[in-house]
Structures are given as structure tokens and as C-alpha cells.
Enzyme design. Structure first.
Site, PDB file in Angstrom:
ATOM      1  N   HIS A   1      26.155  48.312  64.689  1.00  0.00           N
ATOM      2  CA  HIS A   1      26.080  47.557  63.434  1.00  0.00           C
ATOM      3  C   HIS A   1      26.319  46.084  63.692  1.00  0.00           C
ATOM      4  O   HIS A   1      27.049  45.713  64.611  1.00  0.00           O
ATOM      5  CB  HIS A   1      27.080  48.086  62.396  1.00  0.00           C
ATOM      6  CG  HIS A   1      28.488  48.220  62.897  1.00  0.00           C
ATOM      7  ND1 HIS A   1      28.893  49.273  63.699  1.00  0.00           N
ATOM      8  CD2 HIS A   1      29.578  47.439  62.728  1.00  0.00           C
ATOM      9  CE1 HIS A   1      30.174  49.141  63.987  1.00  0.00           C
ATOM     10  NE2 HIS A   1      30.616  48.022  63.414  1.00  0.00           N
TER      11      HIS A   1
ATOM     12  N   HIS B   1      27.733  42.753  61.823  1.00  0.00           N
ATOM     13  CA  HIS B   1      28.453  42.200  60.677  1.00  0.00           C
ATOM     14  C   HIS B   1      27.793  40.864  60.302  1.00  0.00           C
ATOM     15  O   HIS B   1      27.519  40.045  61.186  1.00  0.00           O
ATOM     16  CB  HIS B   1      29.905  41.888  61.055  1.00  0.00           C
ATOM     17  CG  HIS B   1      30.735  43.074  61.427  1.00  0.00           C
ATOM     18  ND1 HIS B   1      31.679  43.627  60.578  1.00  0.00           N
ATOM     19  CD2 HIS B   1      30.798  43.801  62.575  1.00  0.00           C
ATOM     20  CE1 HIS B   1      32.282  44.647  61.198  1.00  0.00           C
ATOM     21  NE2 HIS B   1      31.767  44.765  62.408  1.00  0.00           N
TER      22      HIS B   1
HETATM   23  P1  5GP Z   1      33.694  47.758  63.726  1.00  0.00           P
HETATM   24  O1  5GP Z   1      35.160  47.500  63.861  1.00  0.00           O
HETATM   25  O2  5GP Z   1      33.294  49.110  64.250  1.00  0.00           O
HETATM   26  O3  5GP Z   1      32.841  46.644  64.250  1.00  0.00           O
HETATM   27  O4  5GP Z   1      33.424  47.733  62.161  1.00  0.00           O
HETATM   28  C1  5GP Z   1      33.322  48.851  61.370  1.00  0.00           C
HETATM   29  C2  5GP Z   1      33.292  48.363  59.947  1.00  0.00           C
HETATM   30  O5  5GP Z   1      32.892  49.443  59.134  1.00  0.00           O
HETATM   31  C3  5GP Z   1      34.650  47.885  59.440  1.00  0.00           C
HETATM   32  O6  5GP Z   1      34.547  46.524  59.056  1.00  0.00           O
HETATM   33  C4  5GP Z   1      34.938  48.808  58.268  1.00  0.00           C
HETATM   34  O7  5GP Z   1      35.538  48.153  57.186  1.00  0.00           O
HETATM   35  C5  5GP Z   1      33.574  49.362  57.912  1.00  0.00           C
HETATM   36  N1  5GP Z   1      33.614  50.697  57.370  1.00  0.00           N
HETATM   37  C6  5GP Z   1      34.267  51.770  57.905  1.00  0.00           C
HETATM   38  N2  5GP Z   1      34.079  52.843  57.121  1.00  0.00           N
HETATM   39  C7  5GP Z   1      33.272  52.459  56.112  1.00  0.00           C
HETATM   40  C8  5GP Z   1      32.734  53.138  54.985  1.00  0.00           C
HETATM   41  O8  5GP Z   1      32.948  54.328  54.759  1.00  0.00           O
HETATM   42  N3  5GP Z   1      31.958  52.406  54.134  1.00  0.00           N
HETATM   43  C9  5GP Z   1      31.681  51.087  54.353  1.00  0.00           C
HETATM   44  N4  5GP Z   1      30.896  50.458  53.459  1.00  0.00           N
HETATM   45  N5  5GP Z   1      32.181  50.410  55.413  1.00  0.00           N
HETATM   46  C10 5GP Z   1      32.965  51.088  56.271  1.00  0.00           C
END
Ligand code: 5GP
Ligand code: ZN
Length: 146
Positions: free
Chosen positions: A108, A110
Site C-alpha cells: 500500500h 500512503h
Molecule cells: P503500514 O504500517 O502497514 O504501512 O500501514 C497500515 C495502515 O493501515 C495503518 O496506517 C492503519 O491505520 C491502516 N489500517 C489498518 N487496518 C485498517 C482497516 O481495517 N481499515 C482501514 N481503513 N485502514 C486500516
């Protein structure tokens, strides 16, 4: 190398479940290859996640065509996020691997809207290389790209 047909999502992956409509998402954009939705734990209003619909964990594990399709949508989505939030700028970032802060193992990007002086990221711990170290590291990286 072409993109493999996407059938069902990766078992246990929450982002695949969103793609499949099995868990809710506040979607802002969707097409055949990509889904964009608001992050449930934003670090600024409008913080958006852009994902390929086909599961892959990280940038380097992603099929190049899927990565290209996902990346190709970033500009248009970022422009809309900025316009909607009246932002002064934005960060696009992707955490790859637990050491880099990746929590959800589905690739993903951001998109984080920024305001001038918002101090969202207060640390950028840059430093200087020691003499010769920069070239040594570049040689090592180049050897892996041959
Ligand atoms: P990472 O730390 O893996 O780069 O980011 C994962 C992101 O996914 C985090 O910013 C977190 O808030 C978001 N996230 C995790 N679970 C969910 C969810 O169930 N729904 C949404 N919309 N975002 C999520
Ligand atoms: Zn997934």
C-alpha cells in the site's frame, strides 16, 4: 511478465477482504486494478491508502505490471486528496517489511496531506557518509542489479 489473473484474495489479509467487500472501507477511488480508501488511523485528515487489488506484500515482490498500474494512479488520487483537504503538500510513502513499519502485509501507498509547519514528521535523521563509504555501498547495490 504479465499480471496473473486475480481470483480470490489472500487468506487472512484485511486489505484483500476490503477488495472482496467482506469488510467495509471508506472508498475514495476504485477501478479494475486499484482501490483507494481512507486510513482508519490517519496521521492527517484525508490520509489515504492506495492498494493494488491483486495481493502482493511489498514493492519488490509485486508483479511489475501491477506495481506500474498502482503507481500510475497515485498522481490523480493525490491531487484529489490535496484539493479536498486544502493541503499545502503531501507525502507518498510505502512501508516495506516489519523493520520499516509495515503492519499490513498487502502493498500500500500512503498519501498523507500536509500543511505548512504541521510537524507531522518531526524526524528525518540524516547524517554524512564516512570517506569512501558512499561509493562502497553503491558498488554493492550495483552488483545486485547486474
Ligand atoms: P503500514 O504500517 O502497514 O504501512 O500501514 C497500515 C495502515 O493501515 C495503518 O496506517 C492503519 O491505520 C491502516 N489500517 C489498518 N487496518 C485498517 C482497516 O481495517 N481499515 C482501514 N481503513 N485502514 C486500516
Ligand atoms: Zn492482500
Amino acid at each position: 511478465m504479465g499480471a496473473a489473473p486475480r481470483e480470490k484474495g489472500m487468506d487472512g489479509c484485511i486489505f484483500c477482504k476490503m477488495v472482496e467487500g467482506e469488510i467495509p472501507a471508506t472508498k475514495v477511488y476504485e477501478d479494475k486494478a486499484v482501490l483507494a480508501f481512507l486510513d482508519i488511523g490517519p496521521i492527517s485528515d484525508g490520509h489515504t491508502l492506495v492498494i493494488p487489488k491483486q495481493h502482493c506484500a511489498t514493492v519488490h515482490e509485486c508483479d511489475p505490471q501491477v506495481l506500474a498500474e498502482t503507481s500510475a494512479r497515485l498522481g490523480r488520487i493525490a491531487e484529489a486528496v490535496v484539493a479536498a483537504t486544502d493541503a499545502d503538500g503531501y507525502n507518498v510513502l510505502s512501508n516495506n517489511g516489519a523493520a520499516a513499519g509495515q503492519v499490513v502485509a498487502h502493498l500500500h501507498f500512503h498519501i498523507i496531506p500536509r500543511k505548512m509547519g504541521d510537524r507531522v514528521f518531526t524526524q528525518w535523521p540524516s547524517y554524512k557518509y564516512k570517506k569512501g563509504q558512499m561509493e562502497d555501498i553503491a558498488v554493492r547495490i550495483r552488483s545486485h542489479l547486474k
